[in-house]
Motif scaffolding. Structure first.
Motif, PDB file in Angstrom:
ATOM      1  N   LYS A  37      79.312 -82.416 -56.323  1.00 18.01           N
ATOM      2  CA  LYS A  37      78.857 -82.483 -54.933  1.00 18.01           C
ATOM      3  C   LYS A  37      78.793 -81.060 -54.429  1.00 18.01           C
ATOM      4  CE  LYS A  37      80.254 -85.691 -51.970  1.00 18.01           C
ATOM      5  NZ  LYS A  37      81.096 -86.424 -51.003  1.00 18.01           N
ATOM      6  N   LEU A  68      75.145 -82.374 -50.809  1.00 17.63           N
ATOM      7  CA  LEU A  68      74.216 -82.880 -51.816  1.00 17.63           C
ATOM      8  C   LEU A  68      75.020 -83.412 -52.994  1.00 17.63           C
ATOM      9  CD1 LEU A  68      71.223 -83.164 -52.672  1.00 17.63           C
ATOM     10  CD2 LEU A  68      71.459 -80.934 -53.794  1.00 17.63           C
ATOM     11  N   VAL A  69      74.902 -84.714 -53.247  1.00 18.64           N
ATOM     12  CA  VAL A  69      75.600 -85.348 -54.357  1.00 18.64           C
ATOM     13  C   VAL A  69      74.764 -85.158 -55.616  1.00 18.64           C
ATOM     14  CG1 VAL A  69      76.487 -87.526 -55.274  1.00 18.64           C
ATOM     15  CG2 VAL A  69      76.678 -87.022 -52.830  1.00 18.64           C
ATOM     16  N   LYS A  71      73.365 -86.360 -58.287  1.00 22.20           N
ATOM     17  CA  LYS A  71      72.815 -87.494 -59.006  1.00 22.20           C
ATOM     18  C   LYS A  71      71.299 -87.315 -59.019  1.00 22.20           C
ATOM     19  CE  LYS A  71      72.716 -92.493 -59.172  1.00 22.20           C
ATOM     20  NZ  LYS A  71      73.149 -93.745 -58.565  1.00 22.20           N
ATOM     21  N   ASN A  74      68.572 -87.729 -56.032  1.00 24.99           N
ATOM     22  CA  ASN A  74      69.120 -87.612 -54.678  1.00 24.99           C
ATOM     23  C   ASN A  74      68.407 -86.493 -53.931  1.00 24.99           C
ATOM     24  OD1 ASN A  74      70.936 -89.659 -54.972  1.00 24.99           O
ATOM     25  ND2 ASN A  74      72.761 -88.375 -54.855  1.00 24.99           N
ATOM     26  N   THR A  75      68.219 -86.698 -52.646  1.00 25.13           N
ATOM     27  CA  THR A  75      67.574 -85.679 -51.822  1.00 25.13           C
ATOM     28  C   THR A  75      68.467 -85.318 -50.642  1.00 25.13           C
ATOM     29  OG1 THR A  75      66.403 -87.318 -50.475  1.00 25.13           O
ATOM     30  CG2 THR A  75      65.233 -86.454 -52.404  1.00 25.13           C
ATOM     31  N   GLY A  76      68.189 -84.162 -50.077  1.00 24.25           N
ATOM     32  CA  GLY A  76      68.864 -83.709 -48.872  1.00 24.25           C
ATOM     33  C   GLY A  76      67.864 -82.960 -48.006  1.00 24.25           C
ATOM     34  N   THR A  91      63.107 -79.941 -47.982  1.00 26.04           N
ATOM     35  CA  THR A  91      63.730 -81.012 -48.745  1.00 26.04           C
ATOM     36  C   THR A  91      64.225 -80.454 -50.070  1.00 26.04           C
ATOM     37  OG1 THR A  91      62.272 -82.682 -47.772  1.00 26.04           O
ATOM     38  CG2 THR A  91      63.351 -83.263 -49.838  1.00 26.04           C
ATOM     39  N   LYS A  93      65.782 -81.738 -53.821  1.00 23.85           N
ATOM     40  CA  LYS A  93      65.862 -82.943 -54.651  1.00 23.85           C
ATOM     41  C   LYS A  93      66.532 -82.592 -55.969  1.00 23.85           C
ATOM     42  CE  LYS A  93      63.096 -86.691 -56.547  1.00 23.85           C
ATOM     43  NZ  LYS A  93      61.741 -87.243 -56.663  1.00 23.85           N
TER      44      LYS A  93
END
Length: 116
Positions: A37, A68-69, A71, A74-76, A91, A93
């Motif tokens: 993370k 941001l995890v 995986k 996953n996006t932030g 964004t 990713k």
């Protein structure tokens, strides 16, 4: 015919967006041995560094809204704020996770929002 003038900050945001979109910016961060993370503060700093390196401009003011995890997929969301207060969404990713390292791609929104 009147042509609108763009502020220096708007030009800077445009240059950052164009640089990110054309170059396909990405980043990678090592996060330790627990569940991967990346804190929102470290993510913001890494995104700012990558944008500066990609565009050849000074490190921009970037704020990320959540951790941001690590995986894949996953996006932030982050926000780049120019000196005139205008903002550009960014964004991130997750593209891969290798042991304790999160690799991610960065893509800027197509247009900035004006200063409030």
């Amino acid at each position: 015919m009147i042509k609108p003038r763009l502020s220096a900050a708007t030009w800077a945001l445009s240059a950052v967006a164009a640089g990110v979109l054309l170059v396909g910016c990405s980043g990678s961060v090592s996060v330790g041995k627990s569940d991967p993370k990346l804190s929102k503060a470290k993510l913001a700093d890494t995104v700012a560094e990558r944008l500066a390196a990609t565009t050849g401009r000074p490190k921009p003011d970037v704020t990320c809204h959540e951790d941001l995890v690590g995986k894949v997929g996953n996006t932030g969301r982050c926000t780049l704020t120019a000196s005139d207060g205008s903002k550009l969404g960014v964004t991130v990713k997750v593209s891969s996770v290798e042991a304790d390292s999160i690799n991610f791609d960065i893509k800027a929104d197509d247009a900035a929002s004006p200063a409030s």
